[in-house]
Design a protein around this motif. Sequence first.
Motif, mmCIF file in Angstrom:
data_model
loop_
_atom_site.group_PDB
_atom_site.id
_atom_site.type_symbol
_atom_site.label_atom_id
_atom_site.label_comp_id
_atom_site.label_asym_id
_atom_site.label_seq_id
_atom_site.Cartn_x
_atom_site.Cartn_y
_atom_site.Cartn_z
ATOM 1 N N THR A 203 0.871 -1.167 0.000
ATOM 2 C CA THR A 203 0.000 0.000 0.000
ATOM 3 C C THR A 203 0.906 1.214 0.000
ATOM 4 O O THR A 203 2.084 1.115 0.396
ATOM 5 N N TYR A 204 0.384 2.368 -0.422
ATOM 6 C CA TYR A 204 1.227 3.552 -0.277
ATOM 7 C C TYR A 204 1.477 3.833 1.205
ATOM 8 O O TYR A 204 2.392 4.572 1.566
ATOM 9 N N GLY A 205 0.695 3.170 2.058
ATOM 10 C CA GLY A 205 0.945 3.202 3.494
ATOM 11 C C GLY A 205 2.165 2.402 3.892
ATOM 12 O O GLY A 205 2.480 2.305 5.081
ATOM 13 N N GLY A 206 2.871 1.825 2.912
ATOM 14 C CA GLY A 206 4.175 1.232 3.173
ATOM 15 C C GLY A 206 5.274 2.272 3.117
ATOM 16 O O GLY A 206 6.439 1.974 3.399
ATOM 17 N N GLN A 207 4.922 3.496 2.728
ATOM 18 C CA GLN A 207 5.862 4.614 2.689
ATOM 19 C C GLN A 207 5.349 5.811 3.486
ATOM 20 O O GLN A 207 6.127 6.613 3.986
ATOM 21 N N VAL A 208 4.030 5.930 3.590
ATOM 22 C CA VAL A 208 3.373 7.056 4.249
ATOM 23 C C VAL A 208 2.648 6.533 5.475
ATOM 24 O O VAL A 208 1.977 5.500 5.401
ATOM 25 N N ALA A 209 2.774 7.218 6.607
ATOM 26 C CA ALA A 209 2.128 6.757 7.841
ATOM 27 C C ALA A 209 1.060 7.739 8.300
ATOM 28 O O ALA A 209 1.261 8.959 8.256
ATOM 29 N N PHE A 210 -0.059 7.191 8.727
ATOM 30 C CA PHE A 210 -1.171 7.992 9.242
ATOM 31 C C PHE A 210 -1.477 7.563 10.679
ATOM 32 O O PHE A 210 -1.313 6.388 11.040
ATOM 33 N N PRO A 211 -1.955 8.483 11.523
ATOM 34 C CA PRO A 211 -2.363 8.092 12.874
ATOM 35 C C PRO A 211 -3.531 7.120 12.811
ATOM 36 O O PRO A 211 -4.332 7.142 11.875
ATOM 37 N N GLY A 212 -3.596 6.242 13.798
ATOM 38 C CA GLY A 212 -4.676 5.262 13.847
ATOM 39 C C GLY A 212 -4.448 4.052 12.975
ATOM 40 O O GLY A 212 -5.343 3.207 12.843
ATOM 41 N N ASN A 213 -3.252 3.945 12.396
ATOM 42 C CA ASN A 213 -2.935 2.827 11.500
ATOM 43 C C ASN A 213 -1.601 2.177 11.865
ATOM 44 O O ASN A 213 -0.956 1.550 11.025
ATOM 45 N N SER A 214 -1.170 2.335 13.104
ATOM 46 C CA SER A 214 0.200 1.977 13.470
ATOM 47 C C SER A 214 0.568 0.529 13.152
ATOM 48 O O SER A 214 1.643 0.259 12.593
ATOM 49 N N GLU B 124 2.005 -0.676 -4.463
ATOM 50 C CA GLU B 124 1.566 0.266 -3.443
ATOM 51 C C GLU B 124 0.318 1.021 -3.919
ATOM 52 O O GLU B 124 0.397 2.172 -4.355
ATOM 53 N N PRO B 125 -0.848 0.389 -3.814
ATOM 54 C CA PRO B 125 -2.073 1.078 -4.244
ATOM 55 C C PRO B 125 -2.489 2.153 -3.243
ATOM 56 O O PRO B 125 -2.222 2.053 -2.042
ATOM 57 N N GLY B 126 -3.188 3.152 -3.768
ATOM 58 C CA GLY B 126 -3.866 4.095 -2.903
ATOM 59 C C GLY B 126 -5.261 3.577 -2.595
ATOM 60 O O GLY B 126 -5.578 2.402 -2.839
ATOM 61 N N GLY B 127 -6.106 4.421 -2.070
ATOM 62 C CA GLY B 127 -7.468 4.016 -1.749
ATOM 63 C C GLY B 127 -8.202 3.524 -2.979
ATOM 64 O O GLY B 127 -8.174 4.170 -4.028
ATOM 65 N N ALA B 128 -8.841 2.385 -2.873
ATOM 66 C CA ALA B 128 -9.564 1.790 -3.997
ATOM 67 C C ALA B 128 -10.927 1.309 -3.524
ATOM 68 O O ALA B 128 -11.138 1.058 -2.331
ATOM 69 N N ARG B 129 -11.826 1.160 -4.464
ATOM 70 C CA ARG B 129 -13.192 0.763 -4.128
ATOM 71 C C ARG B 129 -13.305 -0.751 -4.007
ATOM 72 O O ARG B 129 -13.986 -1.426 -4.771
ATOM 73 N N THR B 130 -12.595 -1.276 -3.001
ATOM 74 C CA THR B 130 -12.667 -2.694 -2.659
ATOM 75 C C THR B 130 -13.388 -2.816 -1.320
ATOM 76 O O THR B 130 -13.884 -1.832 -0.767
#
Length: 279
Positions: A135-146, A177-183
């Motif tokens: 996921t692009y969350g493999g490079q970018v971190a957001f709170p609540g997703n630790s 590394e996908p971004g948000g998708a309609r899955t």
Amino acid sequence: MTARTWLITGVSSGFGHALTTQLLERGDRVIGTVRDTGKVADLVTQYPDHFRAEILDVTDTAAVRAVVDGAFAAGRVDVIVSNAGYGLFGAAEEITDAQVDHIIATNLTGSITFIRAALPHLRAQGGGRIVQMSTYGGQVAFPGNSMYHATKWGIEGFAESVAQEVAPFGIGVTIVEPGGARTEFRTGSAQIADPMGAYDGNPAHAFQAMLDPAAAPAPGDPQRMAARIIESADTDPAPLRMVLGSQALDSTLGVLRKRIDGFEAQRDLAASTDFPAGE
């Protein structure tokens, strides 16, 4: 185009299902793992000669190895796709020990086991392709997703290292590394920690707006994303990373630029810990 054989984990929904249906439609063969074969009964019926469903819980290390060994015993497997996984939302303090253990066993250890089990077979057949869904969350971190980030950052480091180890054997590795998708990621497989009042109004609960049924749908088209992943199997050399989604790419580039700026600002600090020249 010569038909390929793909081994894909988690094909009952999301990217795994999108990949499988597109591959079968074009005449490739797919061995897909699920936890309930009833969810892919239509594919079993429609493609009896090209699709085989295997029951698998990727947290079962012995079962992962058995499924992988069985797939390669039946013939060459050209591409393996480590896709099974899920999201976990909540502040780090809200997540239970059991939730920590399970997401690591699924997203990280399960993916590592799957890839490691395939490596001797890929070497023996003279090459192949490994696709690790991240996921692009493999490079970018957001709170609540630790914990989700912990597993994805971890599997990306593993895959990038393995890519260098197996390149001499003709094995390519691609991290997607996908971004948000309609899955079904937001509404189906995602798990939510029990909230603590102390975090009300905290950034750790910002995910609640994303999970709200009234929220705007994710921008990414899983069918288009699956098509780009399939196309990547024909790219030589294999792309190490593929970011799918313009919003994901913009976010990733922004974070990486800030990270580089932070490192550049530490040049004097880093050098101050070296032995002086000549010592």
